[in-house]
Motif scaffolding. Structure first.
Motif, PDB file in Angstrom:
ATOM      1  N   ASN A 126      -5.946   0.544  -6.339  1.00 44.47           N
ATOM      2  CA  ASN A 126      -7.066   0.541  -7.089  1.00 44.47           C
ATOM      3  C   ASN A 126      -7.706  -0.786  -6.475  1.00 44.47           C
ATOM      4  OD1 ASN A 126      -5.442   1.981  -9.458  1.00 44.47           O
ATOM      5  ND2 ASN A 126      -6.895   3.030  -8.722  1.00 44.47           N
ATOM      6  N   VAL A 127      -7.074  -1.883  -6.737  1.00 44.55           N
ATOM      7  CA  VAL A 127      -7.573  -3.195  -6.556  1.00 44.55           C
ATOM      8  C   VAL A 127      -6.622  -4.180  -5.955  1.00 44.55           C
ATOM      9  CG1 VAL A 127      -8.301  -5.258  -8.019  1.00 44.55           C
ATOM     10  CG2 VAL A 127      -8.581  -2.938  -8.922  1.00 44.55           C
ATOM     11  N   LEU A 128      -7.372  -5.022  -4.898  1.00 48.53           N
ATOM     12  CA  LEU A 128      -6.547  -6.168  -4.220  1.00 48.53           C
ATOM     13  C   LEU A 128      -7.284  -7.257  -4.461  1.00 48.53           C
ATOM     14  CD1 LEU A 128      -5.006  -5.776  -0.486  1.00 48.53           C
ATOM     15  CD2 LEU A 128      -6.641  -7.702  -1.219  1.00 48.53           C
ATOM     16  N   MET A 175      -8.427  -2.032   8.254  1.00 46.75           N
ATOM     17  CA  MET A 175      -7.695  -1.177   7.181  1.00 46.75           C
ATOM     18  C   MET A 175      -8.556  -0.188   6.366  1.00 46.75           C
ATOM     19  SD  MET A 175      -5.062  -3.832   5.330  1.00 46.75           S
ATOM     20  CE  MET A 175      -3.740  -4.780   6.313  1.00 46.75           C
ATOM     21  N   ALA A 176      -9.767   0.008   7.144  1.00 44.41           N
ATOM     22  CA  ALA A 176     -10.770   0.777   6.360  1.00 44.41           C
ATOM     23  C   ALA A 176      -9.884   2.121   6.362  1.00 44.41           C
ATOM     24  CB  ALA A 176     -12.141   1.060   7.128  1.00 44.41           C
ATOM     25  N   PRO A 177      -9.306   2.817   7.390  1.00 39.50           N
ATOM     26  CA  PRO A 177      -8.500   4.118   7.151  1.00 39.50           C
ATOM     27  C   PRO A 177      -7.433   4.168   6.085  1.00 39.50           C
ATOM     28  CG  PRO A 177      -8.849   3.655   9.476  1.00 39.50           C
ATOM     29  CD  PRO A 177      -9.157   2.093   8.600  1.00 39.50           C
ATOM     30  N   LEU A 178      -7.157   2.961   5.612  1.00 39.90           N
ATOM     31  CA  LEU A 178      -6.194   2.829   4.678  1.00 39.90           C
ATOM     32  C   LEU A 178      -6.871   2.562   3.261  1.00 39.90           C
ATOM     33  CD1 LEU A 178      -3.376   0.639   6.156  1.00 39.90           C
ATOM     34  CD2 LEU A 178      -3.600   2.829   5.864  1.00 39.90           C
ATOM     35  N   GLY A 179      -8.317   2.551   3.334  1.00 39.01           N
ATOM     36  CA  GLY A 179      -8.962   2.728   2.067  1.00 39.01           C
ATOM     37  C   GLY A 179      -9.474   1.304   1.453  1.00 39.01           C
ATOM     38  N   ILE A 180      -9.414   0.427   2.493  1.00 43.77           N
ATOM     39  CA  ILE A 180      -9.745  -1.126   2.269  1.00 43.77           C
ATOM     40  C   ILE A 180     -10.847  -1.563   3.273  1.00 43.77           C
ATOM     41  CG2 ILE A 180      -9.104  -3.508   1.862  1.00 43.77           C
ATOM     42  CD1 ILE A 180      -6.258  -2.701   1.438  1.00 43.77           C
ATOM     43  N   GLU A 181     -12.070  -1.891   2.768  1.00 40.50           N
ATOM     44  CA  GLU A 181     -13.011  -2.523   3.651  1.00 40.50           C
ATOM     45  C   GLU A 181     -13.861  -3.441   2.918  1.00 40.50           C
ATOM     46  OE1 GLU A 181     -16.751  -0.361   6.198  1.00 40.50           O
ATOM     47  OE2 GLU A 181     -15.378   0.799   5.022  1.00 40.50           O
ATOM     48  N   ARG A 200     -18.434   1.482  -0.494  1.00 38.60           N
ATOM     49  CA  ARG A 200     -17.751   2.715  -0.009  1.00 38.60           C
ATOM     50  C   ARG A 200     -16.197   2.360  -0.013  1.00 38.60           C
ATOM     51  NH1 ARG A 200     -20.490   0.758   4.153  1.00 38.60           N
ATOM     52  NH2 ARG A 200     -19.287  -0.195   5.898  1.00 38.60           N
ATOM     53  N   SER A 201     -15.785   1.285  -0.478  1.00 39.85           N
ATOM     54  CA  SER A 201     -14.426   1.185  -0.222  1.00 39.85           C
ATOM     55  C   SER A 201     -13.598   1.634  -1.436  1.00 39.85           C
ATOM     56  CB  SER A 201     -14.244  -0.420  -0.336  1.00 39.85           C
ATOM     57  OG  SER A 201     -12.693  -0.695  -0.022  1.00 39.85           O
ATOM     58  N   PRO A 202     -12.713   2.592  -1.232  1.00 35.26           N
ATOM     59  CA  PRO A 202     -11.901   3.058  -2.281  1.00 35.26           C
ATOM     60  C   PRO A 202     -11.193   2.165  -3.266  1.00 35.26           C
ATOM     61  CG  PRO A 202     -11.552   4.369  -0.287  1.00 35.26           C
ATOM     62  CD  PRO A 202     -12.241   3.300   0.122  1.00 35.26           C
ATOM     63  N   THR A 203     -10.621   1.147  -2.333  1.00 30.53           N
ATOM     64  CA  THR A 203      -9.775  -0.043  -3.005  1.00 30.53           C
ATOM     65  C   THR A 203     -10.948  -1.226  -3.212  1.00 30.53           C
ATOM     66  OG1 THR A 203      -7.712   0.511  -2.068  1.00 30.53           O
ATOM     67  CG2 THR A 203      -8.038  -1.746  -2.862  1.00 30.53           C
ATOM     68  N   THR A 204     -11.140  -1.764  -4.618  1.00 29.65           N
ATOM     69  CA  THR A 204     -11.809  -2.737  -4.575  1.00 29.65           C
ATOM     70  C   THR A 204     -11.244  -3.889  -4.445  1.00 29.65           C
ATOM     71  OG1 THR A 204     -12.927  -1.728  -6.706  1.00 29.65           O
ATOM     72  CG2 THR A 204     -13.153  -3.922  -6.564  1.00 29.65           C
ATOM     73  N   VAL A 205     -11.922  -5.027  -3.724  1.00 27.12           N
ATOM     74  CA  VAL A 205     -11.327  -6.132  -3.013  1.00 27.12           C
ATOM     75  C   VAL A 205     -12.049  -7.385  -4.023  1.00 27.12           C
ATOM     76  CG1 VAL A 205     -10.629  -7.711  -1.298  1.00 27.12           C
ATOM     77  CG2 VAL A 205     -10.857  -5.272  -1.006  1.00 27.12           C
ATOM     78  N   LEU A 231       0.724  -1.313  -0.052  1.00 31.25           N
ATOM     79  CA  LEU A 231       0.200   0.048   0.014  1.00 31.25           C
ATOM     80  C   LEU A 231       0.829   1.155  -0.039  1.00 31.25           C
ATOM     81  CD1 LEU A 231      -2.678  -0.969   2.513  1.00 31.25           C
ATOM     82  CD2 LEU A 231      -3.258  -0.729   0.076  1.00 31.25           C
ATOM     83  N   ALA A 232       1.932   1.294   0.942  1.00 27.34           N
ATOM     84  CA  ALA A 232       2.959   2.284   0.685  1.00 27.34           C
ATOM     85  C   ALA A 232       3.645   2.389  -0.505  1.00 27.34           C
ATOM     86  CB  ALA A 232       3.848   2.036   1.954  1.00 27.34           C
ATOM     87  N   LEU A 233       4.051   1.516  -0.983  1.00 26.96           N
ATOM     88  CA  LEU A 233       4.722   1.350  -2.397  1.00 26.96           C
ATOM     89  C   LEU A 233       4.039   1.961  -3.399  1.00 26.96           C
ATOM     90  CD1 LEU A 233       7.484   0.384  -3.652  1.00 26.96           C
ATOM     91  CD2 LEU A 233       6.452  -1.608  -4.035  1.00 26.96           C
ATOM     92  N   LEU A 234       2.882   1.434  -3.515  1.00 29.27           N
ATOM     93  CA  LEU A 234       1.920   1.870  -4.608  1.00 29.27           C
ATOM     94  C   LEU A 234       1.362   3.377  -4.351  1.00 29.27           C
ATOM     95  CD1 LEU A 234      -0.185  -1.233  -5.346  1.00 29.27           C
ATOM     96  CD2 LEU A 234       1.706  -0.504  -6.850  1.00 29.27           C
ATOM     97  N   GLY A 235       1.072   3.954  -3.106  1.00 27.33           N
ATOM     98  CA  GLY A 235       0.633   5.002  -2.785  1.00 27.33           C
ATOM     99  C   GLY A 235      -1.213   5.144  -3.168  1.00 27.33           C
TER     100      GLY A 235
END
Length: 397
Positions: free
Chosen positions: A324-326, A347-353, A373-378, A317-321
């Motif tokens: 979009n998708v996990l 990990m919701a504060p990191l954009g993953i829910e 509502r998750s910014p990152t699509t899982v 997550l840090a490397l990519l900044g």
């Protein structure tokens, strides 16, 4: 004679051969099977051909006998392999080193190179080379194509590919981070873009291949920028029997203090560590049962597995900044909702829910398991390395 072309994909292990007959143009699996416990009195060969389930038990002496037995099962099912339009044989090879990074038609020099790379993948390259030799003897009229697990990661950025060791030593002995499971990571990352209906070039992705072997990758626009496995398939995540990351000083410590040989240490790290070494089980279904029964060793094995997985997710997550998708894939990743939940909890504060209902769904196909509502699509995307290998063979030919 069939007008449809097929590829026979072989994955040769030290005591097993997995095989699948695939139509690369349609993605259809015509047949699949496995020969297990080769060289044992209790060998078993199984073939699924259409609606037929065929099996033969009894001693299968070696890999050549294993392949011949598989072909005999095809005949029992109603035909020869040639009846299915076979045009090539694809071989999964784990390590291609620096020089073998494209799907390659196998000749003597390629086979020698695969064998010479055995010290970097001692559990995988020797049986792969043996499988190729045997298959070439049995099917000499067909092209045999080697497809390498390391290929996708061949062009990793130098900062990700390099170990911080003496540069001359690294150059002389070809020491770098090669990465593995590349066929799966490439296939799954491409399928994620197809499933979402968006261009691959616009996606930052994390792919988690969680099977008996486990690895993670960070991918930008379809090209990997980091991966968890390194010089060998032992680095990175905790696996079924492999340790993943350890302090390299551990090897010297056990050699000097415990009087263990290098071979014994290698065997321990490869075959007696990971989830098995900590919890006594490889199968996560059994591990969950042990945990439910109050087994503290099983609980620790699970906790260490999840802890390491979360560390790699955080690093990527840090490397990519922006991610979009996990995507979760492979046996554990596709089927174990508890692992997915615990790997991403908090990990919701990191954009993953996650959406708990979607995560717990018994569905087996490609699917979204994140909250709207998750910014990152899982995603969960079933991997299909055999299809990827079959299509690579067609591309070469």
């Amino acid at each position: 004679m069939s007008s449809t072309r097929t590829v026979l994909v072989l994955n040769s292990g030290s005591s097993s051969v997995k095989f699948q007959l695939i139509e690369p143009d349609t993605g259809t699996s015509v047949a699949h099977g496995i020969v297990e416990r080769i060289g044992d009195a209790n060998s078993t060969a199984k073939l699924t051909l259409g609606e037929q389930e065929l099996q033969r038990d009894g001693t299968i002496a070696d890999h050549e006998a294993a392949l011949r037995t598989a072909f005999e099962l095809f005949r029992e099912g109603g035909g020869e392999l040639s009846d299915y339009g076979l045009v090539a044989v694809g071989h999964r090879v784990v390590h291609g080193g620096r020089d073998l990074y494209r799907p390659t038609v196998v000749d003597d020099s390629v086979l020698t190179a695969i064998t010479d790379l055995a010290p970097m993948a001692p559990l995988h390259n020797p049986p792969a080379a043996l499988g190729i030799e045997v298959a070439q003897r049995i099917m000499p009229g067909l092209p045999h194509v080697a497809v390498f697990d390391t290929a996708f990661f061949h062009d990793l950025p130098e900062a990700a590919a390099s170990y911080a060791i003496d540069r001359n030593v690294a150059e002389q002995w070809k020491i770098r981070r090669y990465g593995f499971h590349g066929t799966s990571h490439q296939y799954v990352s491409q399928q994620a873009a197809v499933f979402l209906g968006v261009p691959l070039e616009g996606l930052n992705q994390i792919v988690l291949h969680l099977g008996n072997g486990a690895s993670a990758s960070a991918i930008v626009g379809g090209r990997p920028v980091d991966t968890s496995m390194g010089l060998t398939p032992m680095e990175g995540l905790v696996m079924g029997t492999r340790s993943g990351d350890v302090d390299p000083g551990l090897v010297m410590y056990l050699w000097r203090t415990a009087q263990m040989s290098v071979e014994d240490i290698e065997t321990m790290l490869n075959r007696k560590s990971g989830v098995l070494g900590l919890g006594g089980k490889i199968d996560f279904r059994e591990l969950h049962k042990q945990i439910a029964a109050g087994d503290t060793d099983a609980q620790l094995a699970y906790d260490v597995y999840i802890h390491r997985l979360r560390k790699y997710i955080g690093a990527y997550l840090a490397l990519l900044g922006t991610t979009n998708v996990l995507t979760f894939t492979a046996g554990v990743g596709e089927n174990d909702g508890a692992v997915r939940r615990d790997a991403l909890s908090g990990m919701a504060p990191l954009g993953i829910e996650l959406d708990e209902h979607l995560n717990d769904s018994p569905a087996r196909g490609p699917r979204i398991i994140s909250a709207e509502r998750s910014p990152t699509t899982v995603l969960v995307i079933p991997t299909n390395e055999e299809l990827a290998i079959a299509r690579a063979c067609i591309d070469v030919l």
